[in-house]
Design a protein around this motif. Structure first.
Motif, short mmCIF file in Angstrom:
data_model
loop_
_atom_site.label_atom_id
_atom_site.label_comp_id
_atom_site.label_asym_id
_atom_site.label_seq_id
_atom_site.Cartn_x
_atom_site.Cartn_y
_atom_site.Cartn_z
N GLY A 94 27.18 -7.77 9.35
CA GLY A 94 27.92 -7.21 10.47
C GLY A 94 27.18 -7.21 11.79
O GLY A 94 27.66 -6.63 12.77
N LYS A 95 26.01 -7.83 11.84
CA LYS A 95 25.21 -7.84 13.07
C LYS A 95 24.95 -9.27 13.52
O LYS A 95 25.10 -10.22 12.77
CB LYS A 95 23.90 -7.09 12.85
CG LYS A 95 24.07 -5.61 12.56
CD LYS A 95 22.73 -4.90 12.56
CE LYS A 95 22.91 -3.41 12.35
NZ LYS A 95 21.60 -2.69 12.36
N GLN A 96 24.53 -9.38 14.78
CA GLN A 96 24.17 -10.68 15.31
C GLN A 96 22.82 -11.12 14.80
O GLN A 96 21.96 -10.30 14.44
CB GLN A 96 24.15 -10.62 16.85
CG GLN A 96 25.52 -10.48 17.48
CD GLN A 96 25.48 -10.63 18.99
OE1 GLN A 96 24.49 -10.28 19.62
NE2 GLN A 96 26.55 -11.16 19.56
N ARG A 97 22.64 -12.41 14.77
CA ARG A 97 21.35 -12.96 14.38
C ARG A 97 20.32 -12.57 15.43
O ARG A 97 20.57 -12.64 16.63
CB ARG A 97 21.43 -14.48 14.24
CG ARG A 97 20.26 -15.12 13.56
CD ARG A 97 20.50 -16.59 13.29
NE ARG A 97 21.64 -16.79 12.39
CZ ARG A 97 21.97 -17.97 11.87
NH1 ARG A 97 21.25 -19.05 12.16
NH2 ARG A 97 23.00 -18.09 11.08
N GLU A 98 19.12 -12.18 14.98
CA GLU A 98 18.08 -11.76 15.90
C GLU A 98 16.76 -12.46 15.59
O GLU A 98 16.46 -12.79 14.44
CB GLU A 98 17.88 -10.24 15.84
CG GLU A 98 17.37 -9.72 14.52
CD GLU A 98 16.98 -8.24 14.57
OE1 GLU A 98 16.92 -7.66 15.67
OE2 GLU A 98 16.73 -7.67 13.48
N TRP A 99 15.99 -12.65 16.63
CA TRP A 99 14.66 -13.23 16.50
C TRP A 99 13.72 -12.21 15.86
O TRP A 99 13.70 -11.04 16.25
CB TRP A 99 14.15 -13.62 17.88
CG TRP A 99 12.76 -14.16 17.94
CD1 TRP A 99 12.34 -15.42 17.65
CD2 TRP A 99 11.59 -13.45 18.39
NE1 TRP A 99 10.99 -15.54 17.87
CE2 TRP A 99 10.50 -14.35 18.32
CE3 TRP A 99 11.35 -12.15 18.83
CZ2 TRP A 99 9.21 -14.00 18.69
CZ3 TRP A 99 10.06 -11.80 19.20
CH2 TRP A 99 9.01 -12.72 19.13
N VAL A 100 12.93 -12.64 14.89
CA VAL A 100 11.99 -11.76 14.20
C VAL A 100 10.55 -12.04 14.65
O VAL A 100 9.82 -11.13 15.03
CB VAL A 100 12.09 -11.94 12.68
CG1 VAL A 100 11.03 -11.10 11.96
CG2 VAL A 100 13.48 -11.56 12.18
#
Length: 113
Positions: free
Chosen positions: A41-47
């Protein structure tokens, strides 16, 4: 070009996992690389990211817990994840970020409380 990620799985909170991502069809040592994640349910994010020269960076929520590294001899990118939390649950993706962009397939990490 192919990016093959592995190492995901189910782990209890506080546990550790190491993700790997093998690059083929390209000269790994010339590429900047990164890990991203996408929680339900969330956007892809940089780790975290690592340059071809070995400089690293990570998002604040994983600093001190996750370590990105690379082994150019093995064409492999790693993400060592320690002190895992339920909010780290996500599909983790590796990505070539420079000099071109290319996404690998994801590997699922599930952290139980």
């Amino acid at each position: 070009v192919q990016l093959q990620a592995s190492g995901g799985g189910l782990v209890q909170a506080g546990g550790s996992l190491r993700l790997s991502c093998v690059l083929s069809g390209s000269i790994f040592s010339r590429n900047d690389m990164a890990w991203y994640r996408q929680a339900p349910g969330k956007q892809r994010e940089w780790v975290a990211g690592i340059t071809k020269d070995g400089r690293t960076g990570a998002t604040d929520s994983v600093k001190g817990r996750f370590t990105i590294s690379r082994d150019n001899a093995k064409n492999t990118l790693y993400l060592q994840m320690n002190s895992l939390k339920p909010e780290d649950t996500a599909v983790y993706y590796c990505k070539v970020t420079s000099p071109y962009t290319y996404w690998g397939q994801g590997t699922l990490v599930t952290v139980s409380s």
